[in-house]
Design a protein around this motif. Structure first.
Motif, mmCIF file in Angstrom:
data_model
loop_
_atom_site.group_PDB
_atom_site.id
_atom_site.type_symbol
_atom_site.label_atom_id
_atom_site.label_comp_id
_atom_site.label_asym_id
_atom_site.label_seq_id
_atom_site.Cartn_x
_atom_site.Cartn_y
_atom_site.Cartn_z
ATOM 1 N N GLU A 1 0.851 -1.191 0.000
ATOM 2 C CA GLU A 1 0.000 0.000 0.000
ATOM 3 C C GLU A 1 0.884 1.238 0.000
ATOM 4 O O GLU A 1 1.868 1.310 0.737
ATOM 5 N N LEU A 2 0.522 2.208 -0.831
ATOM 6 C CA LEU A 2 1.251 3.470 -0.923
ATOM 7 C C LEU A 2 0.367 4.573 -0.373
ATOM 8 O O LEU A 2 -0.775 4.727 -0.799
ATOM 9 N N ILE A 3 0.902 5.356 0.570
ATOM 10 C CA ILE A 3 0.138 6.423 1.208
ATOM 11 C C ILE A 3 0.874 7.746 1.003
ATOM 12 O O ILE A 3 1.970 7.938 1.533
ATOM 13 N N PRO A 4 0.286 8.659 0.221
ATOM 14 C CA PRO A 4 0.928 9.962 0.015
ATOM 15 C C PRO A 4 0.989 10.738 1.333
ATOM 16 O O PRO A 4 -0.003 10.827 2.048
ATOM 17 N N LEU A 5 2.151 11.272 1.661
ATOM 18 C CA LEU A 5 2.318 12.076 2.869
ATOM 19 C C LEU A 5 2.150 13.547 2.508
ATOM 20 O O LEU A 5 2.627 13.996 1.470
ATOM 21 N N LYS A 6 1.479 14.277 3.382
ATOM 22 C CA LYS A 6 1.259 15.697 3.156
ATOM 23 C C LYS A 6 2.020 16.495 4.201
ATOM 24 O O LYS A 6 2.143 16.056 5.347
ATOM 25 N N PRO A 7 2.518 17.677 3.842
ATOM 26 C CA PRO A 7 3.206 18.524 4.822
ATOM 27 C C PRO A 7 2.248 18.883 5.955
ATOM 28 O O PRO A 7 1.050 19.052 5.743
ATOM 29 N N ILE A 8 2.756 18.989 7.171
ATOM 30 C CA ILE A 8 1.923 19.270 8.338
ATOM 31 C C ILE A 8 1.174 20.584 8.177
ATOM 32 O O ILE A 8 0.035 20.720 8.630
ATOM 33 N N ALA A 9 1.765 21.553 7.508
ATOM 34 C CA ALA A 9 1.098 22.843 7.293
ATOM 35 C C ALA A 9 -0.165 22.671 6.448
ATOM 36 O O ALA A 9 -1.146 23.387 6.635
ATOM 37 N N GLN A 10 -0.152 21.711 5.556
ATOM 38 C CA GLN A 10 -1.306 21.463 4.703
ATOM 39 C C GLN A 10 -2.432 20.768 5.478
ATOM 40 O O GLN A 10 -3.581 20.792 5.068
ATOM 41 N N MET A 11 -2.115 20.166 6.608
ATOM 42 C CA MET A 11 -3.103 19.448 7.408
ATOM 43 C C MET A 11 -3.900 20.388 8.321
ATOM 44 O O MET A 11 -4.903 19.986 8.895
ATOM 45 N N ARG A 12 -3.475 21.627 8.427
ATOM 46 C CA ARG A 12 -4.134 22.583 9.312
ATOM 47 C C ARG A 12 -5.618 22.707 8.965
ATOM 48 O O ARG A 12 -5.991 22.931 7.820
ATOM 49 N N GLY A 13 -6.453 22.514 9.980
ATOM 50 C CA GLY A 13 -7.889 22.689 9.822
ATOM 51 C C GLY A 13 -8.631 21.475 9.287
ATOM 52 O O GLY A 13 -9.838 21.536 9.109
ATOM 53 N N PHE A 14 -7.949 20.340 9.071
ATOM 54 C CA PHE A 14 -8.656 19.209 8.484
ATOM 55 C C PHE A 14 -9.646 18.557 9.456
ATOM 56 O O PHE A 14 -10.515 17.801 9.040
ATOM 57 N N LEU A 15 -9.553 18.888 10.747
ATOM 58 C CA LEU A 15 -10.508 18.369 11.733
ATOM 59 C C LEU A 15 -11.590 19.384 12.083
ATOM 60 O O LEU A 15 -12.394 19.143 12.988
#
Length: 68
Positions: free
Chosen positions: A40-54
């Motif tokens: 399985e391949l899982i693309p990693l995203k920069p932590i700054a891009q994760m802001r607000g995803f919750l």
């Protein structure tokens, strides 16, 4: 379902349709996991891009009466 070929240097090319649908760009890190009998391949995203995803997630926790 797309099929890829492993090169003599053990490299593969992720098909364009999959790259575009997953938002994968050149130089991006991808986590690879061996799971049962597959990879399985899982693309990693920069932590700054994760802001607000919750945003909007339910944070209320129902507790039992004897717990405070």
């Amino acid at each position: 379902m797309d099929t890829v070929i492993v090169s003599s240097q053990y490299q593969i090319v992720i098909p364009q349709e999959i790259r575009e649908s997953m938002g994968i760009v050149s130089g991006q890190k991808i986590q690879m996991i061996a799971y049962r009998n597959r990879i399985e391949l899982i693309p990693l995203k920069p932590i700054a891009q994760m802001r607000g995803f919750l945003k909007g997630i339910e944070t209320e926790v129902v507790r039992e009466g004897d717990r405070v």
